[in-house]
Motif scaffolding. Structure first.
Motif, PDB file in Angstrom:
ATOM      1  N   GLN A 115       0.834  -4.509  79.647  1.00 27.49           N
ATOM      2  CA  GLN A 115       0.360  -3.133  79.502  1.00 27.49           C
ATOM      3  C   GLN A 115      -1.083  -2.927  79.967  1.00 27.49           C
ATOM      4  OE1 GLN A 115       2.262  -0.678  78.816  1.00 27.49           O
ATOM      5  NE2 GLN A 115       0.749   0.962  78.650  1.00 27.49           N
ATOM      6  N   PRO A 116      -2.034  -3.789  79.611  1.00 30.11           N
ATOM      7  CA  PRO A 116      -3.432  -3.548  80.013  1.00 30.11           C
ATOM      8  C   PRO A 116      -3.607  -3.432  81.526  1.00 30.11           C
ATOM      9  CG  PRO A 116      -3.336  -5.190  78.276  1.00 30.11           C
ATOM     10  CD  PRO A 116      -1.921  -4.948  78.704  1.00 30.11           C
ATOM     11  N   ILE A 117      -2.985  -4.347  82.287  1.00 33.59           N
ATOM     12  CA  ILE A 117      -3.150  -4.287  83.734  1.00 33.59           C
ATOM     13  C   ILE A 117      -2.386  -3.121  84.340  1.00 33.59           C
ATOM     14  CG2 ILE A 117      -1.226  -5.820  84.323  1.00 33.59           C
ATOM     15  CD1 ILE A 117      -3.009  -6.971  86.552  1.00 33.59           C
ATOM     16  N   LEU A 118      -1.256  -2.750  83.734  1.00 36.77           N
ATOM     17  CA  LEU A 118      -0.489  -1.617  84.242  1.00 36.77           C
ATOM     18  C   LEU A 118      -1.277  -0.315  84.089  1.00 36.77           C
ATOM     19  CD1 LEU A 118       3.106  -2.448  82.928  1.00 36.77           C
ATOM     20  CD2 LEU A 118       2.280  -2.573  85.277  1.00 36.77           C
ATOM     21  N   VAL A 119      -1.963  -0.185  82.970  1.00 37.27           N
ATOM     22  CA  VAL A 119      -2.769   1.020  82.744  1.00 37.27           C
ATOM     23  C   VAL A 119      -3.837   1.155  83.818  1.00 37.27           C
ATOM     24  CG1 VAL A 119      -4.411   2.105  81.178  1.00 37.27           C
ATOM     25  CG2 VAL A 119      -2.304   1.083  80.274  1.00 37.27           C
ATOM     26  N   ARG A 120      -4.422   0.025  84.206  1.00 37.57           N
ATOM     27  CA  ARG A 120      -5.480   0.056  85.217  1.00 37.57           C
ATOM     28  C   ARG A 120      -4.911   0.229  86.629  1.00 37.57           C
ATOM     29  NH1 ARG A 120      -7.127  -4.477  82.245  1.00 37.57           N
ATOM     30  NH2 ARG A 120      -6.560  -5.864  83.973  1.00 37.57           N
ATOM     31  N   ALA A 121      -3.760  -0.375  86.903  1.00 38.03           N
ATOM     32  CA  ALA A 121      -3.226  -0.410  88.266  1.00 38.03           C
ATOM     33  C   ALA A 121      -2.441   0.834  88.645  1.00 38.03           C
ATOM     34  CB  ALA A 121      -2.349  -1.650  88.449  1.00 38.03           C
ATOM     35  N   LEU A 122      -1.727   1.419  87.697  1.00 40.36           N
ATOM     36  CA  LEU A 122      -0.849   2.542  88.023  1.00 40.36           C
ATOM     37  C   LEU A 122      -1.603   3.863  87.915  1.00 40.36           C
ATOM     38  CD1 LEU A 122       2.508   1.464  86.340  1.00 40.36           C
ATOM     39  CD2 LEU A 122       1.702   1.075  88.666  1.00 40.36           C
ATOM     40  N   ASP A 123      -2.038   4.337  89.046  1.00 39.32           N
ATOM     41  CA  ASP A 123      -2.781   5.592  89.130  1.00 39.32           C
ATOM     42  C   ASP A 123      -1.803   6.760  89.080  1.00 39.32           C
ATOM     43  OD1 ASP A 123      -4.354   7.747  89.689  1.00 39.32           O
ATOM     44  OD2 ASP A 123      -5.083   7.004  91.617  1.00 39.32           O
ATOM     45  N   PRO A 124      -1.913   7.637  88.063  1.00 43.73           N
ATOM     46  CA  PRO A 124      -0.989   8.773  87.950  1.00 43.73           C
ATOM     47  C   PRO A 124      -1.010   9.693  89.169  1.00 43.73           C
ATOM     48  CG  PRO A 124      -2.198   8.471  85.909  1.00 43.73           C
ATOM     49  CD  PRO A 124      -2.846   7.579  86.933  1.00 43.73           C
ATOM     50  N   GLU A 125      -2.121   9.750  89.869  1.00 46.51           N
ATOM     51  CA  GLU A 125      -2.178  10.608  91.051  1.00 46.51           C
ATOM     52  C   GLU A 125      -1.446   9.979  92.234  1.00 46.51           C
ATOM     53  OE1 GLU A 125      -6.098  11.775  92.020  1.00 46.51           O
ATOM     54  OE2 GLU A 125      -6.484  12.750  90.086  1.00 46.51           O
ATOM     55  N   ARG A 126      -1.472   8.674  92.305  1.00 43.73           N
ATOM     56  CA  ARG A 126      -0.793   7.972  93.398  1.00 43.73           C
ATOM     57  C   ARG A 126       0.692   7.777  93.110  1.00 43.73           C
ATOM     58  NH1 ARG A 126      -2.278   1.883  95.656  1.00 43.73           N
ATOM     59  NH2 ARG A 126      -0.882   1.920  97.471  1.00 43.73           N
ATOM     60  N   PHE A 127       1.023   7.517  91.847  1.00 44.11           N
ATOM     61  CA  PHE A 127       2.413   7.282  91.442  1.00 44.11           C
ATOM     62  C   PHE A 127       2.808   8.262  90.338  1.00 44.11           C
ATOM     63  CE2 PHE A 127       0.500   3.079  92.472  1.00 44.11           C
ATOM     64  CZ  PHE A 127       1.200   2.815  93.643  1.00 44.11           C
ATOM     65  N   PRO A 128       2.779   9.556  90.574  1.00 44.77           N
ATOM     66  CA  PRO A 128       3.015  10.523  89.495  1.00 44.77           C
ATOM     67  C   PRO A 128       4.402  10.414  88.881  1.00 44.77           C
ATOM     68  CG  PRO A 128       3.062  11.598  91.646  1.00 44.77           C
ATOM     69  CD  PRO A 128       2.551  10.220  91.871  1.00 44.77           C
ATOM     70  N   ARG A 129       5.424  10.252  89.701  1.00 40.68           N
ATOM     71  CA  ARG A 129       6.803  10.160  89.182  1.00 40.68           C
ATOM     72  C   ARG A 129       7.018   8.840  88.445  1.00 40.68           C
ATOM     73  NH1 ARG A 129       6.485  12.033  94.120  1.00 40.68           N
ATOM     74  NH2 ARG A 129       7.269  14.132  94.646  1.00 40.68           N
ATOM     75  N   SER A 130       6.500   7.774  89.032  1.00 38.86           N
ATOM     76  CA  SER A 130       6.671   6.456  88.410  1.00 38.86           C
ATOM     77  C   SER A 130       6.047   6.413  87.025  1.00 38.86           C
ATOM     78  CB  SER A 130       6.042   5.376  89.296  1.00 38.86           C
ATOM     79  OG  SER A 130       6.642   5.346  90.567  1.00 38.86           O
ATOM     80  N   VAL A 131       4.840   6.944  86.917  1.00 36.20           N
ATOM     81  CA  VAL A 131       4.145   6.921  85.632  1.00 36.20           C
ATOM     82  C   VAL A 131       4.840   7.825  84.624  1.00 36.20           C
ATOM     83  CG1 VAL A 131       1.998   7.503  84.448  1.00 36.20           C
ATOM     84  CG2 VAL A 131       1.936   6.305  86.654  1.00 36.20           C
ATOM     85  N   ARG A 132       5.195   9.047  85.043  1.00 33.66           N
ATOM     86  CA  ARG A 132       5.808  10.001  84.114  1.00 33.66           C
ATOM     87  C   ARG A 132       7.223   9.587  83.714  1.00 33.66           C
ATOM     88  NH1 ARG A 132       6.596  13.878  87.291  1.00 33.66           N
ATOM     89  NH2 ARG A 132       8.879  14.100  87.210  1.00 33.66           N
TER      90      ARG A 132
END
Length: 255
Positions: free
Chosen positions: A199-216
């Motif tokens: 979880q810690p690295i995912l929070v830093r790596a997954l940018d909601p603006e770059r991967f909006p669908r993936s994150v949501r």
């Protein structure tokens, strides 16, 4: 040819073994055990140690005969695998299908196959839909499962294709469920623990603006099912969609 798949043996010898027909006269001492005992030993080894544990030597040791003696019962591992699969199909649970709707009948077929794969997960590695061992167990299973489509009005070719479609879904799910269990066993870490550790690295790596669908969407799915994949949710959703697809064919033909 891959020997660890059904249909990999020499056809005439395999069919003779499956149907109990005499083969080429055999030289040497009389057999001390029945072929069924050899098959039962191989099944027990596969359930305990996986397919890799099924060797002719291991089977011979389990039965209590000399390693080379096992070849007087079964020519080799390809034929043994066919006998193993056919034996499991012969003893498969067959719920009563009469007086049920076609959707209920097909659901029971799917659940019976899922149960078999759950009890013998190595089956997903060997049971090829394209080359099943054409023994009495396979044929009885096929006849029974075809009966689930009685009264649907489908042409014979479509009935066969519909059953193959259904079993393909079940086999795919069974393989995924087996892989999920192995992932937990091999890493000694639950899915929840694995996601928590990452979880810690995912929070830093997954940018909601770059991967909006993936994150949501990924976040919503993970929260709903406790991880990236949940066997029960995947089974329920997938089976319903499979039945819906068959309904479009069956009910479309009826109308």
């Amino acid at each position: 040819m891959d020997a660890d798949r059904t249909g990999a043996g020499e056809p005439s010898r395999t069919l003779a073994l499956l149907w109990g027909e005499p083969t080429v006269p055999r030289k040497g001492p009389a057999r001390s055990v029945a072929v069924g005992k050899v098959v039962d030993a191989a099944l027990a080894i596969a359930d305990e140690h996986g397919l890799a544990g099924v060797t002719m030597r291991a089977v011979a040791e389990r039965v209590g005969i000399a390693p080379m003696s096992v070849y007087t019962y079964v020519p080799g591992k390809p034929e043994l695998l066919d006998l193993m699969v056919d034996a499991l199909y012969a003893g498969m649970r067959t719920p009563e299908l009469a007086e049920r709707s076609w959707r209920e009948r097909i659901t029971l077929i799917a659940e019976a196959n899922r149960d078999l794969l759950a009890r013998h997960p190595w089956l997903t590695e060997v049971a090829a839909l394209s080359r099943p061992p054409l023994g009495p167990g396979v044929m009885a299973k096929y006849e029974y499962e075809l009966s689930a489509f009685d009264g649907t009005g489908l042409a014979d070719v479509d009935v066969d294709a519909s059953l193959t479609y259904l079993l393909g879904f079940v086999q795919s799910h069974g393989r995924a469920a087996h892989d999920a269990v192995r992932a937990v066993t091999d890493t000694a870490m639950s899915d929840e623990g694995w996601w928590a550790a990452n979880q810690p690295i995912l929070v830093r790596a997954l940018d909601p603006e770059r991967f909006p669908r993936s994150v949501r969407i990924g976040g919503a799915a993970g929260e709903a099912q406790g991880g990236a994949w949940n066997a029960e949710r995947a089974w329920t959703f997938g089976l319903e969609r499979t039945l819906d697809a068959l309904a479009a064919l069956i009910e479309g033909r009826a109308s």
